[in-house]
Write a protein that holds these residues in place. Structure first.
Motif, short mmCIF file in Angstrom:
data_model
loop_
_atom_site.label_atom_id
_atom_site.label_comp_id
_atom_site.label_asym_id
_atom_site.label_seq_id
_atom_site.Cartn_x
_atom_site.Cartn_y
_atom_site.Cartn_z
N CYS A 155 0.85 -1.19 0.00
CA CYS A 155 0.00 0.00 0.00
C CYS A 155 0.88 1.24 0.00
O CYS A 155 2.08 1.14 0.26
CB CYS A 155 -0.94 0.00 1.21
N PRO A 156 0.32 2.42 -0.28
CA PRO A 156 1.13 3.64 -0.35
C PRO A 156 1.84 3.98 0.96
O PRO A 156 2.83 4.73 0.94
CB PRO A 156 0.11 4.73 -0.72
N LEU A 157 1.35 3.47 2.10
CA LEU A 157 1.95 3.81 3.39
C LEU A 157 3.04 2.82 3.81
O LEU A 157 3.67 3.02 4.85
CB LEU A 157 0.87 3.84 4.47
N SER A 158 3.24 1.77 3.05
CA SER A 158 4.23 0.75 3.43
C SER A 158 5.66 1.32 3.41
O SER A 158 5.97 2.21 2.62
CB SER A 158 4.15 -0.43 2.46
N PRO A 159 6.51 0.77 4.32
CA PRO A 159 6.21 -0.19 5.39
C PRO A 159 5.59 0.52 6.60
O PRO A 159 5.97 1.65 6.93
CB PRO A 159 7.58 -0.77 5.73
N LEU A 160 4.65 -0.14 7.25
CA LEU A 160 3.94 0.49 8.37
C LEU A 160 4.87 0.77 9.55
O LEU A 160 4.61 1.70 10.32
CB LEU A 160 2.79 -0.41 8.82
N CYS A 161 5.94 -0.02 9.68
CA CYS A 161 6.84 0.21 10.82
C CYS A 161 7.62 1.51 10.68
O CYS A 161 8.33 1.92 11.59
CB CYS A 161 7.80 -0.96 10.98
N SER A 162 7.48 2.20 9.52
CA SER A 162 8.16 3.49 9.37
C SER A 162 7.49 4.58 10.20
O SER A 162 8.09 5.61 10.49
CB SER A 162 8.17 3.91 7.90
N PHE A 163 6.21 4.33 10.61
CA PHE A 163 5.54 5.35 11.46
C PHE A 163 4.81 4.73 12.65
O PHE A 163 4.34 5.45 13.53
CB PHE A 163 4.57 6.21 10.62
N GLU A 194 -7.53 1.03 19.12
CA GLU A 194 -6.72 2.15 19.64
C GLU A 194 -5.92 2.85 18.54
O GLU A 194 -5.35 3.92 18.76
CB GLU A 194 -5.76 1.67 20.74
N TRP A 195 -5.86 2.26 17.33
CA TRP A 195 -5.13 2.90 16.23
C TRP A 195 -6.01 3.90 15.47
O TRP A 195 -5.49 4.66 14.65
CB TRP A 195 -4.65 1.83 15.24
N GLN A 196 -7.32 3.91 15.73
CA GLN A 196 -8.22 4.74 14.93
C GLN A 196 -7.90 6.22 15.06
O GLN A 196 -7.92 6.95 14.06
CB GLN A 196 -9.68 4.47 15.34
N ASN A 197 -7.64 6.67 16.27
CA ASN A 197 -7.31 8.07 16.47
C ASN A 197 -5.83 8.36 16.20
O ASN A 197 -5.47 9.47 15.78
CB ASN A 197 -7.65 8.49 17.91
N LYS A 198 -4.99 7.34 16.44
CA LYS A 198 -3.55 7.55 16.29
C LYS A 198 -3.09 7.44 14.84
O LYS A 198 -2.21 8.17 14.39
CB LYS A 198 -2.80 6.52 17.16
N PHE A 199 -3.69 6.50 14.09
CA PHE A 199 -3.29 6.29 12.69
C PHE A 199 -4.55 6.23 11.82
O PHE A 199 -4.88 5.18 11.24
CB PHE A 199 -2.50 4.99 12.54
N PRO A 200 -5.29 7.33 11.68
CA PRO A 200 -6.56 7.32 10.94
C PRO A 200 -6.39 6.99 9.46
O PRO A 200 -7.31 6.49 8.81
CB PRO A 200 -7.10 8.74 11.13
N SER A 201 -5.21 7.27 8.90
CA SER A 201 -5.01 7.02 7.46
C SER A 201 -5.11 5.54 7.12
O SER A 201 -5.47 5.19 5.98
CB SER A 201 -3.64 7.56 7.03
N LEU A 202 -4.85 4.66 8.11
CA LEU A 202 -4.94 3.22 7.84
C LEU A 202 -6.36 2.80 7.51
O LEU A 202 -6.59 1.89 6.71
CB LEU A 202 -4.43 2.43 9.05
#
Length: 388
Positions: A155-163, A194-202
């Motif tokens: 996906c365009p945000l990969s790798p997720l561990c970057s953020f 708990e990721w909804q507010n922290k990482f909404p782009s996912l």
């Protein structure tokens, strides 16, 4: 370093009085070059050391490279203090202690055993053990993952561990090895709440289409933006710098060519052979003469085929190679063939094979005369080429 070789060889020959180190006398070795390092060998006498010093100064004069005194070391073996003092006055290097190690390996004249390399082995083991046993912080683990994992850019945000930090990954029960399949349930995302507010782009990403029981396939995106199965040859083509092809390439490189012949022909056409006129730019020798005619320095133009010996070889073999209409010079003969139709015909293959063989064996004969004092007549050389 070829220029330095010539300078040292010339000074030893012309100045006289040089005494080789006892372990190097048989092969007449005065120096060894390895990577960026230079080792000089001689007996511990003032005359020999002075010749080596003057050779370094001559090389510095033509190249601009000067020995770094802070990184240079001199080693003595059974040399009295008075002589050591004289030699250090000529070469003000710091004095080292024998035995000496190079790249972790002791420099010995005898066979190496495992105990001789124990220090190097211990260093390697220590580094490996550090990576295995050392407790890394979360940031350290993330850094390690970034350097040693192969990521699927799904996906365009990969790798997720970057953020997403390692702590955030582990809190909901996931790991750094979790897959996309684990967070896709019934065709929809199942991201941790708990990721909804922290990482909404996912949560706005398109859900990929997954097929149960089918493994992922490694794909390659080409320069033309086409997706294809990963293939080493296609990757190589995409990574290579694409330049316009030249006509003369097929004169040298074809399926029936002899690689070493083709390589010498290619170097000669590109004016990249180490002829005497190139060495003369360094002003290291004043006695350079063509080994065939002894009238002038050799050069690409002189060797192919202005000099009498190569010219006679050309006259002898041009009929065999069906090159009667080709100009007898380095560039002209190659360009002549490049303009011809170069297919798989017998004539085309023979023309290119004979031309490359002439270049190769003339260069070989030149080197044999210069460095081994061996000579072949024109007839002998032509017979060697005809037998190929």
């Amino acid at each position: 370093m070829e220029v330095l070789n010539l300078i040292i060889e010339r000074n030893i020959k012309e100045k006289g009085g040089f005494n080789y180190h006892w372990g190097c006398d048989g092969l007449k070795i005065s120096h060894v070059c390895f990577a960026d390092d230079l080792m000089l060998f001689s007996q511990a006498d003032e005359c020999s050391v002075r010749i080596l010093k003057e050779s370094l100064e001559d090389f510095s004069g033509v190249s601009g490279l000067i020995p770094n005194l802070n990184k240079s070391t001199i080693y003595f073996g059974n040399v009295n203090n008075h002589l050591q003092h004289l030699i250090k006055g000529l070469l003000p290097f710091k004095v080292g202690v024998l035995p000496v190690r190079y790249l972790g390996i002791p420099l010995l004249s005898k066979r190496l055993y495992s105990k001789d390399c124990s220090v190097l082995i211990d260093k390697v083991r220590k580094k490996l053990n550090d990576w295995k046993n050392k407790f890394l912080s979360f940031d350290g683990r993330l850094q390690l993952i970034r350097h040693f994992n192969l990521y699927d850019i799904w996906c365009p945000l990969s790798p997720l561990c970057s953020f997403i930090t390692v702590r955030d990954i582990h809190r909901p029960g996931l790991t750094t090895r979790s897959t996309v399949n684990e967070i896709v349930v019934n065709g929809g995302w199942s991201w941790p709440v708990e990721w909804q507010n922290k990482f909404p782009s996912l949560f706005n990403l398109n859900v990929p289409s997954l097929v149960d029981g089918k493994r992922d396939v490694l794909m390659w995106k080409s320069r033309e933006e086409k997706h294809m199965p990963f293939c080493t040859s296609e990757v190589y083509k995409d990574l290579c710098v694409h330049r316009q092809s030249v006509q003369w390439a097929k004169v040298m490189w074809f399926s029936q060519s002899i690689p070493r012949h083709a390589f010498i022909l290619w170097l000669a056409y590109q004016v990249r052979l180490l002829t005497q006129d190139r060495l003369d730019r360094w002003e290291v020798r004043s006695d350079l003469l063509c080994p065939f005619c002894q009238l002038q320095m050799d050069s690409h133009y002189h060797l192919f085929f202005e000099c009498d010996y190569p010219s006679e070889v050309w006259d002898c073999l041009k009929g065999l190679g069906m090159l009667n209409d080709a100009p007898p010079n380095r560039k002209g003969c190659v360009d002549f063939l490049a303009k011809q139709h170069m297919g798989r015909s017998f004539r085309s293959i023979i023309q290119r094979l004979v031309l490359a063989a002439m270049f190769y064996f003339i260069w070989q004969e030149r080197n044999l005369r210069l460095f081994q004092d061996k000579y072949r007549t024109v007839e002998e050389l032509c017979k060697v080429i005809e037998k190929l």
